[in-house]
Write a protein that holds these residues in place. Structure first.
Motif, PDB file in Angstrom:
ATOM      1  N   UNK A  42       0.830  -1.202   0.000  1.00 53.39           N
ATOM      2  CA  UNK A  42       0.000   0.000   0.000  1.00 53.39           C
ATOM      3  C   UNK A  42       0.866   1.255   0.000  1.00 53.39           C
ATOM      4  N   UNK A  43       1.935   1.210   0.776  1.00 52.63           N
ATOM      5  CA  UNK A  43       2.808   2.371   0.886  1.00 52.63           C
ATOM      6  C   UNK A  43       3.402   2.752  -0.474  1.00 52.63           C
ATOM      7  N   UNK A  44       3.750   1.755  -1.287  1.00 52.63           N
ATOM      8  CA  UNK A  44       4.288   2.026  -2.619  1.00 52.63           C
ATOM      9  C   UNK A  44       3.207   2.581  -3.532  1.00 52.63           C
ATOM     10  N   UNK A  45       2.023   1.988  -3.460  1.00 51.64           N
ATOM     11  CA  UNK A  45       0.934   2.388  -4.354  1.00 51.64           C
ATOM     12  C   UNK A  45       0.552   3.848  -4.149  1.00 51.64           C
ATOM     13  N   UNK A  46       0.503   4.305  -2.905  1.00 51.32           N
ATOM     14  CA  UNK A  46       0.049   5.676  -2.657  1.00 51.32           C
ATOM     15  C   UNK A  46       1.182   6.702  -2.755  1.00 51.32           C
ATOM     16  N   UNK A  47       2.415   6.281  -2.537  1.00 49.47           N
ATOM     17  CA  UNK A  47       3.525   7.238  -2.573  1.00 49.47           C
ATOM     18  C   UNK A  47       4.195   7.290  -3.941  1.00 49.47           C
ATOM     19  N   UNK A  48       4.132   6.196  -4.700  1.00 51.18           N
ATOM     20  CA  UNK A  48       4.761   6.153  -6.020  1.00 51.18           C
ATOM     21  C   UNK A  48       3.892   5.323  -6.961  1.00 51.18           C
ATOM     22  N   UNK A  49       2.692   5.821  -7.282  1.00 55.52           N
ATOM     23  CA  UNK A  49       1.773   5.022  -8.089  1.00 55.52           C
ATOM     24  C   UNK A  49       2.300   4.697  -9.478  1.00 55.52           C
TER      25      UNK A  49
END
Length: 270
Positions: free
Chosen positions: A181-188
């Motif tokens: 989730x952290x990757x998806x929202x910070x570096x979509x």
């Protein structure tokens, strides 16, 4: 049959956001958790030994029936070239999915369990006058009893977490990818590039400032408005937890995917 892939993993971990982004590609169809996973399990049960006529059903016939489920549900009225079906159940079906759809990929969305529980509790408090289907519409309880219900083996979080571990540590993980989730929202952009590469589809443009997804009718009926709400702009938001400190710390070591030594099958983690 057109390509089919699967979105699974933990609740409140970005699966609806991922679907909202994927459906920006006119070649793709993606959505929130739907009925296909449950129908899949029901068909398996009805074709099992508990049905006296199961002696007439071979494994080859079972496979054709299950493939036919996807053909029928995503029929001619579905114009997309590529289908993404979402269910937390799919992490428990890797062997069956590999047999039915050898080219299919399973994208499991993950997030620190403490923040998953925090997110659900936040929804409960936001909807103080609507008991939620997550807790069988029971209006009582405390954050502690709600958390126990969530993380139990049959709970919304506990089942998904155990299913994820089954998939991750099992022998059928070759077609599995974990999307944090952290990757998806910070570096979509990086997250979607990894998804496209994983499923073997050509990259396409996406608008991370205008994501659209609306299933308010389902959420309202479930007594949990906002359960599948997606903010138009993809961004990481920093906020304090609303969980008591001891409850938040209870799950702080449960993100097993963050330990490279606990990845025996080299599952791709983004």
């Amino acid at each position: 049959m057109r390509p089919v892939h699967f979105i699974s993993g933990l609740p409140r971990s970005g699966s609806t956001l991922l679907a909202g982004l994927l459906r920006q590609n006119p070649r793709f169809q993606a959505g929130m958790s739907g009925p296909v996973g449950g129908l899949f399990n029901t068909l398996l049960g009805e074709m099992s030994g508990r049905n006296e006529f199961s002696v007439f059903i071979s494994d080859e016939q079972r496979q054709r029936v299950l493939q036919g489920l996807f053909d029928s549900y995503y029929g001619a009225d579905t114009r997309a070239d590529v289908i993404f079906d979402t269910s937390r159940l799919w992490c428990t079906k890797l062997r069956a999915l590999q047999t039915l759809f050898p080219q299919a990929r399973v994208i499991a969305c993950v997030r620190h369990v403490s923040w998953v529980v925090d997110s659900i509790e936040r929804l409960v408090r936001q909807n103080a006058f609507q008991p939620s289907s997550i807790f069988n519409y029971l209006p009582g309880g405390t954050v502690y009893s709600r958390t126990e219900g969530l993380v139990g083996g049959d709970g919304m979080v506990g089942f998904a977490y155990n299913a994820l571990k089954e998939a991750y540590f099992g022998a059928d993980s070759a077609n599995l990818m974990l999307l944090q989730y952290e990757t998806l929202v910070s570096d979509p952009a990086r997250a979607l590039a990894a998804v496209y590469d994983f499923i073997g589809e050509p990259a396409a443009p996406h608008d991370f400032e205008n994501v659209s997804f609306d299933d308010q009718g389902f959420d309202d009926r479930a007594g949990t408005p906002g359960l599948h709400a997606v903010r138009p702009r993809v961004a990481a938001l920093e906020r304090p937890t609303i969980l008591p400190p001891d409850l938040f710390r209870r799950f702080e070591n449960d993100a097993f995917w963050r330990d490279p030594e606990l990845n025996p099958h080299q599952v791709r983690i983004v």
